[in-house]
Design an enzyme around this catalytic site. Structure first.
Site, short mmCIF file in Angstrom:
data_model
loop_
_atom_site.label_atom_id
_atom_site.label_comp_id
_atom_site.label_asym_id
_atom_site.label_seq_id
_atom_site.Cartn_x
_atom_site.Cartn_y
_atom_site.Cartn_z
CG MET A 31 -1.88 -1.23 1.17
SD MET A 31 -3.42 -0.99 2.04
CE MET A 31 -2.83 -0.70 3.69
N GLY A 32 2.13 1.10 -0.44
CA GLY A 32 3.05 2.23 -0.48
C GLY A 32 3.61 2.53 0.90
CG HIS A 38 6.88 -2.29 2.09
ND1 HIS A 38 6.78 -1.15 2.86
CD2 HIS A 38 5.65 -2.88 2.14
CE1 HIS A 38 5.56 -1.04 3.34
NE2 HIS A 38 4.85 -2.08 2.93
CD GLN A 149 5.15 -14.96 10.20
OE1 GLN A 149 4.88 -15.51 9.12
NE2 GLN A 149 4.53 -15.24 11.32
CB SER A 186 4.22 -1.00 10.95
OG SER A 186 2.95 -0.50 10.62
CB SER A 187 3.08 2.06 6.44
OG SER A 187 3.70 1.23 5.48
O1 PAF Z 1 -0.13 -5.90 3.50
C1 PAF Z 1 -0.56 -4.95 2.81
O2 PAF Z 1 0.09 -3.92 2.63
C2 PAF Z 1 -1.94 -5.06 2.19
O3 PAF Z 1 -2.83 -5.71 3.03
C3 PAF Z 1 -1.92 -5.69 0.79
C4 PAF Z 1 -1.48 -7.13 0.85
C5 PAF Z 1 -1.01 -4.91 -0.12
C6 PAF Z 1 -3.33 -5.67 0.19
O4 PAF Z 1 -3.81 -4.38 0.07
#
Ligand code: PAF
Length: 293
Positions: A31-32, A38, A149, A186-187
């Protein structure tokens, strides 16, 4: 690196990669607001696959009405800049209408696994996750898709979705990335004040305490829950939402721990910010637990 906004263009690019060039595709759905967590997924995708697609889409259907959809951090320019160092081939950043065309009416619900823990606290959340993941997998048709995870329940749900609906994508789950303090990346950490951020290490401390108790021989689920609860209670800024000790594959509550792989998961509020974290115990060496993979 090309940024693609239209689902048709994304599908046709991916089709060409698969069919004409016979190359493998790795998908990293996000989700950016990209952080090291990420990027660890992107790195592995790069290592395993010929072509890497990162999706950046803040998915409205997985947010409750009183949640942070409107305020969720969005900065595609910054995310794209971060990804340039990772040799990503495509960013798929669709609009809401591209993912959910007018009169969109088909939702995916993964029964059983979606109701407890995060599902109980955030009704409808996993229906939104499963639906958007299904749409993204169908658009890109990747060989592999990469998840962290930290969202343990999400990984189980996505694996079940892929199995039940026969998607030809292998789900790869990679370890939680943490700050030196232990705080899971976490974002949503961006919402925390300095004071709250210091306090938020209580999540990983509580899990570490539970792990130590387990290593010392504790096999009672409720006593492990109590260990986590008491640790979090020691932090005045923290409000525990839930803590659970479950089978890591089925999310069935465990009172007596046996040879099954165990997931201890918790959610804690700091002001308006809700953080989650988890730990896997008694991880099977070869495969075994989905959450432990
Ligand atoms: O983990 C996330 O960031 C979201 O739940 C995902 C998997 C991109 C789905 O929108």
């Amino acid at each position: 690196m090309e940024i693609i906004n239209r689902r048709q263009r994304m599908s046709s690019v991916a089709r060409k990669v698969r069919r004409d060039q016979d190359q493998t595709i790795g998908l990293v759905p996000t989700m950016g607001a990209l952080h090291e967590g990420h990027l660890s997924l992107v790195r592995e995708a790069r290592r395993m696959c010929d072509v890497v697609v990162v999706t950046v889409f803040v998915n409205p259907t997985q947010f409750g009405l009183d949640e942070d959809f409107a305020h969720y951090p969005r900065d595609l320019t910054k995310d794209a800049a971060r990804l340039t160092d990772y040799n990503v081939d495509y960013i798929f950043a669709p609009s809401i209408e591209e993912v959910y065309p007018k009169d969109f009416a088909t939702y995916v619900t993964v029964g059983g696994l979606s109701e407890q823990l995060e599902g109980a606290a955030r009704p409808g959340h996993f229906r939104g996750v499963a639906t958007v993941v299904a749409v993204l997998l169908n658009i890109v048709r990747p060989d592999f898709a990469f998840f962290g995870q930290k969202d343990a329940q999400q990984t189980l749900i996505v694996k079940r979705l892929v199995r039940d609906l026969a998607f030809e994508t292998e789900i790869v789950v990679l370890p939680t990335i943490r700050e030196e303090s232990g705080l899971a990346l976490s974002s949503r950490n961006a919402y925390l004040s300095e004071e709250e951020k210091r306090a938020a290490v209580i999540l990983s401390h509580a899990l570490t305490r539970a792990k130590e108790a387990y290593k010392a021989g504790e096999r009672s689920g409720s006593r492990l829950v109590e260990t986590v609860r008491a640790t979090v209670a020691g932090e005045p800024l923290a409000r525990l939402d839930y803590v659970s000790v479950t089978d890591a594959d089925t999310l069935e509550n465990l009172e007596k721990l046996d040879d099954r792989t165990v997931l201890i998961a918790l959610a804690v509020n700091f002001g308006k910010t809700r953080l989650i974290d988890n730990i896997v115990l008694n991880r099977k060496k070869n495969g075994g637990s989905a959450a432990a993979s």
